[in-house]
Every structure is written in structure tokens, then in C-alpha cells.
Design a protein around this motif. Structure first.
Motif, PDB file in Angstrom:
ATOM      1  N   UNK A 180      47.771  49.367  40.749  1.00 25.83           N
ATOM      2  CA  UNK A 180      47.837  47.903  40.679  1.00 25.83           C
ATOM      3  C   UNK A 180      46.555  47.257  41.197  1.00 25.83           C
ATOM      4  N   UNK A 181      46.047  47.753  42.324  1.00 26.10           N
ATOM      5  CA  UNK A 181      44.833  47.185  42.908  1.00 26.10           C
ATOM      6  C   UNK A 181      43.640  47.353  41.990  1.00 26.10           C
ATOM      7  N   UNK A 182      43.513  48.523  41.366  1.00 29.10           N
ATOM      8  CA  UNK A 182      42.401  48.783  40.447  1.00 29.10           C
ATOM      9  C   UNK A 182      42.442  47.841  39.257  1.00 29.10           C
ATOM     10  N   UNK A 183      43.617  47.711  38.652  1.00 26.80           N
ATOM     11  CA  UNK A 183      43.753  46.849  37.479  1.00 26.80           C
ATOM     12  C   UNK A 183      43.559  45.380  37.849  1.00 26.80           C
ATOM     13  N   UNK A 184      44.089  44.987  39.001  1.00 32.05           N
ATOM     14  CA  UNK A 184      43.933  43.597  39.448  1.00 32.05           C
ATOM     15  C   UNK A 184      42.464  43.255  39.685  1.00 32.05           C
ATOM     16  N   UNK A 185      41.730  44.160  40.334  1.00 33.98           N
ATOM     17  CA  UNK A 185      40.313  43.915  40.603  1.00 33.98           C
ATOM     18  C   UNK A 185      39.516  43.872  39.299  1.00 33.98           C
ATOM     19  N   UNK A 186      39.802  44.819  38.392  1.00 34.39           N
ATOM     20  CA  UNK A 186      39.111  44.839  37.100  1.00 34.39           C
ATOM     21  C   UNK A 186      39.399  43.563  36.320  1.00 34.39           C
ATOM     22  N   UNK A 187      40.629  43.074  36.409  1.00 34.98           N
ATOM     23  CA  UNK A 187      41.005  41.833  35.734  1.00 34.98           C
ATOM     24  C   UNK A 187      40.205  40.658  36.286  1.00 34.98           C
ATOM     25  N   UNK A 188      40.061  40.601  37.604  1.00 33.10           N
ATOM     26  CA  UNK A 188      39.283  39.518  38.213  1.00 33.10           C
ATOM     27  C   UNK A 188      37.829  39.552  37.779  1.00 33.10           C
ATOM     28  N   UNK A 189      37.208  40.735  37.799  1.00 32.47           N
ATOM     29  CA  UNK A 189      35.816  40.875  37.370  1.00 32.47           C
ATOM     30  C   UNK A 189      35.657  40.460  35.913  1.00 32.47           C
ATOM     31  N   UNK A 190      36.593  40.909  35.057  1.00 33.83           N
ATOM     32  CA  UNK A 190      36.525  40.580  33.635  1.00 33.83           C
ATOM     33  C   UNK A 190      36.636  39.074  33.407  1.00 33.83           C
ATOM     34  N   UNK A 191      37.492  38.404  34.173  1.00 32.38           N
ATOM     35  CA  UNK A 191      37.653  36.955  34.023  1.00 32.38           C
ATOM     36  C   UNK A 191      36.396  36.206  34.456  1.00 32.38           C
ATOM     37  N   UNK A 192      35.775  36.652  35.542  1.00 31.05           N
ATOM     38  CA  UNK A 192      34.530  36.016  36.004  1.00 31.05           C
ATOM     39  C   UNK A 192      33.428  36.194  34.966  1.00 31.05           C
ATOM     40  N   UNK A 193      33.297  37.405  34.427  1.00 26.74           N
ATOM     41  CA  UNK A 193      32.293  37.667  33.399  1.00 26.74           C
ATOM     42  C   UNK A 193      32.561  36.849  32.135  1.00 26.74           C
ATOM     43  N   UNK A 194      33.837  36.722  31.780  1.00 31.80           N
ATOM     44  CA  UNK A 194      34.200  35.943  30.598  1.00 31.80           C
ATOM     45  C   UNK A 194      33.872  34.471  30.789  1.00 31.80           C
ATOM     46  N   UNK A 195      34.125  33.940  31.981  1.00 32.14           N
ATOM     47  CA  UNK A 195      33.794  32.538  32.273  1.00 32.14           C
ATOM     48  C   UNK A 195      32.295  32.301  32.107  1.00 32.14           C
ATOM     49  N   UNK A 196      31.489  33.227  32.633  1.00 35.88           N
ATOM     50  CA  UNK A 196      30.036  33.107  32.474  1.00 35.88           C
ATOM     51  C   UNK A 196      29.638  33.221  31.004  1.00 35.88           C
ATOM     52  N   UNK A 249      37.096  31.154  35.909  1.00 38.63           N
ATOM     53  CA  UNK A 249      36.311  31.526  37.086  1.00 38.63           C
ATOM     54  C   UNK A 249      37.176  31.487  38.341  1.00 38.63           C
ATOM     55  N   UNK A 250      37.957  30.422  38.490  1.00 38.78           N
ATOM     56  CA  UNK A 250      38.826  30.289  39.657  1.00 38.78           C
ATOM     57  C   UNK A 250      39.902  31.386  39.684  1.00 38.78           C
ATOM     58  N   UNK A 251      40.501  31.655  38.516  1.00 35.08           N
ATOM     59  CA  UNK A 251      41.522  32.702  38.446  1.00 35.08           C
ATOM     60  C   UNK A 251      40.906  34.062  38.743  1.00 35.08           C
ATOM     61  N   UNK A 252      39.683  34.282  38.208  1.00 37.64           N
ATOM     62  CA  UNK A 252      39.006  35.548  38.435  1.00 37.64           C
ATOM     63  C   UNK A 252      38.765  35.818  39.901  1.00 37.64           C
ATOM     64  N   UNK A 253      38.283  34.815  40.622  1.00 38.38           N
ATOM     65  CA  UNK A 253      38.042  34.979  42.061  1.00 38.38           C
ATOM     66  C   UNK A 253      39.355  35.195  42.819  1.00 38.38           C
ATOM     67  N   UNK A 254      40.426  34.563  42.333  1.00 39.30           N
ATOM     68  CA  UNK A 254      41.727  34.757  42.974  1.00 39.30           C
ATOM     69  C   UNK A 254      42.173  36.220  42.858  1.00 39.30           C
ATOM     70  N   UNK A 255      41.947  36.829  41.701  1.00 40.37           N
ATOM     71  CA  UNK A 255      42.294  38.237  41.504  1.00 40.37           C
ATOM     72  C   UNK A 255      41.410  39.143  42.358  1.00 40.37           C
ATOM     73  N   UNK A 256      40.121  38.862  42.375  1.00 40.55           N
ATOM     74  CA  UNK A 256      39.180  39.721  43.104  1.00 40.55           C
ATOM     75  C   UNK A 256      39.441  39.665  44.610  1.00 40.55           C
ATOM     76  N   UNK A 257      39.771  38.470  45.113  1.00 43.17           N
ATOM     77  CA  UNK A 257      39.949  38.283  46.557  1.00 43.17           C
ATOM     78  C   UNK A 257      41.386  38.525  47.008  1.00 43.17           C
ATOM     79  N   UNK A 258      42.273  38.838  46.047  1.00 39.88           N
ATOM     80  CA  UNK A 258      43.688  39.051  46.397  1.00 39.88           C
ATOM     81  C   UNK A 258      43.869  40.283  47.288  1.00 39.88           C
TER      82      UNK A 258
END
Length: 265
Positions: free
Chosen positions: A102-118, A256-265
């Protein structure tokens, strides 16, 4: 069938119809935060959802517009599909030895969302600067020459393969950016068509892989499809009336906001 799932599918489909991107990047966080699905179930279900919904778009691009560069699709798939399969096996191994993925997928999801926002913010700039290629070109002109171009395209596909399999995010916006950077003279229509054509086998292979791991909720999948297909159709028809330059920055900020929420969760 839950009416909430259907309405969510419609809302995401509508936004995808307007902006052209945002399916996985919106759907997966919605399933996790609003409906409380585990990240791995949200990712797996969204991957099959993407494979089905994108098929219609490729049918139009290939059959009507002839705007798919199949050589580029093949090169990207050469990198993405084996890596996607390997990623599934890694997840399966981690589960087998008792590791919580779960942690791996959650972190990867956050990174992907941040990259997508950019990518959403960069994409418009690149499209404005790009020099359109002749529409009847069979093979697109790459940034590099020969084997370097081939290797770069395969490598980009490999990175997308891992990221999309782990997060279900990136096949749209990140794929588009990658193609724009590698093939700067490709026409906008062909960029979209080529990216869609590559996304289908990638999301299908990754989705089937998650299916073998038990990460698919088929009731949810059916509900999302019932809502999203008319949503995409309506969004596509009203897209000309809503300024994309207003919607894209808002969408990017949300991701971007959702991505950081996943990464920092």
C-alpha cells in the motif's frame, strides 16, 4: 450499481472530454479519498477503466484521422509492456513475502500526480512552440538520429510502464509530454492519437496484471463506465465553449495538492 460511482464516472468523463487528460489522475484519488477504496484496488480498477474508455478515441484517430504513428507506438510499447509485467511480478513477490504494498503504491501515485500536474502546465507551452509536421508523414521526425532516437523512445516507454502500473496515472499527460519532447515536429493531432494508441495496451496489460492480484472491483468498473461514456461525449461537445487555458491550471493545481497529500501521507 452505486449511483455515487456512476455520477463520479460522469464527472471525470466530462472533465476528460473538455481537457483531453485527467482520467486516471482524477479517478484514482477520487476512489481513494471519496469512496475509501484501497489504493491498489483503485489503481487496478482504473487501469481497466482507462483501457476500455481510450479504445474509442484510438478508433477515431486511426480510422478517421489516420493520426497514429504506429512505429512510435511500437517502440514505446517495447519498453513499457515488459516493464509493466515485471512491475506486476515485483508487487506479487512483495505480497507473497508478506510486505505491505500500500505504501509503495500510494507514494508512486503521489509522484505520478505531481509529475502530471507539471506536465499539464508544460504541455500547453510545448504545443504553442511546436512546429507542426506534414499530416501525411508516415514516420515522424525525431529529435535525435538513428539508434539514439530508438533507444530514447524505448526508455521513455519503460519509465511510463513502471509509473502507470504502480499508479494508473501518467499514460495521458506524461505520455503526451514525452512524445512532444522526442518528436517535436509531430503534429498535435498525431501526438494525441499516438499517445492514446500506446496507452491502451499499457493500461490493459497493467490492468490484467492487477486483476491476477485481485485488485479489480468489477461492480465499480461497470458503474464508472456507465457514467463516464456519456460524460466524455458531452464534455467533448461543450469543450469549445469553455476556455481550456482556464481549466488546465485549475486541474493542475488540484492534482498537485492531491499528489503532495499522497506523498506526505
Amino acid at each position: 450499481m452505486d449511483i455515487g460511482y456512476i455520477l463520479s464516472g460522469f464527472a471525470v468523463g466530462f472533465l476528460v472530454g473538455i481537457t483531453g487528460v485527467g482520467g486516471g489522475s482524477l479517478m484514482t484519488p477520487l476512489l481513494v479519498f471519496l469512496f475509501g477504496f484501497k489504493p491498489m484496488v483503485a489503481v487496478g480498477t482504473d487501469l481497466l477503466f482507462a483501457a476500455i474508455t481510450k479504445t474509442g478515441g484510438v478508433w477515431v484517430h486511426h480510422g478517421t484521422h489516420k493520426s497514429v504513428d504506429w512505429k512510435v507506438v511500437a517502440l514505446m510499447a517495447t519498453g513499457s509492456l515488459p516493464v509493466s509485467i515485471a512491475t506486476i511480478y515485483v508487487i506479487k513477490h512483495l505480497i507473497a513475502v508478506g510486505k505491505d504494498t500500500t505504501g509503495l503504491i500510494t507514494y508512486a501515485l503521489g509522484i505520478a500526480l505531481i509529475l502530471t500536474a507539471c506536465a499539464l502546465l508544460i504541455r500547453s507551452f510545448l504545443l504553442r512552440k511546436q512546429v507542426a509536421a506534414v499530416e501525411d508523414d508516415v514516420i515522424s521526425i525525431g529529435r535525435f538520429n538513428g539508434n539514439t532516437q530508438i533507444a530514447a523512445t524505448v526508455m521513455v516507454g519503460a519509465v511510463l510502464g513502471a509509473l502507470v502500473t504502480l499508479s494508473s496515472v501518467g499514460a495521458g499527460a506524461l505520455g503526451t509530454i514525452a512524445i512532444l519532447l522526442l518528436y517535436p515536429r509531430m503534429s498535435t493531432l498525431k501526438v494525441v492519437g499516438t499517445d492514446l494508441a500506446h496507452a491502451i495496451p499499457l493500461t490493459a496489460v497493467a490492468g490484467i496484471g492487477h486483476w491476477t492480484l485481485g485488485h479489480i472491483d468489477f461492480t465499480l468498473l461497470g458503474s464508472l463506465l456507465i457514467g463516464s461514456l456519456p460524460g466524455i461525449w458531452i464534455g467533448s461537445h461543450v469543450s469549445a465553449k469553455i476556455p481550456e487555458k482556464v481549466l488546465r491550471p485549475i486541474l493542475a493545481l488540484i492534482l498537485l495538492l492531491i499528489g503532495f497529500k499522497f506523498v506526505l501521507a
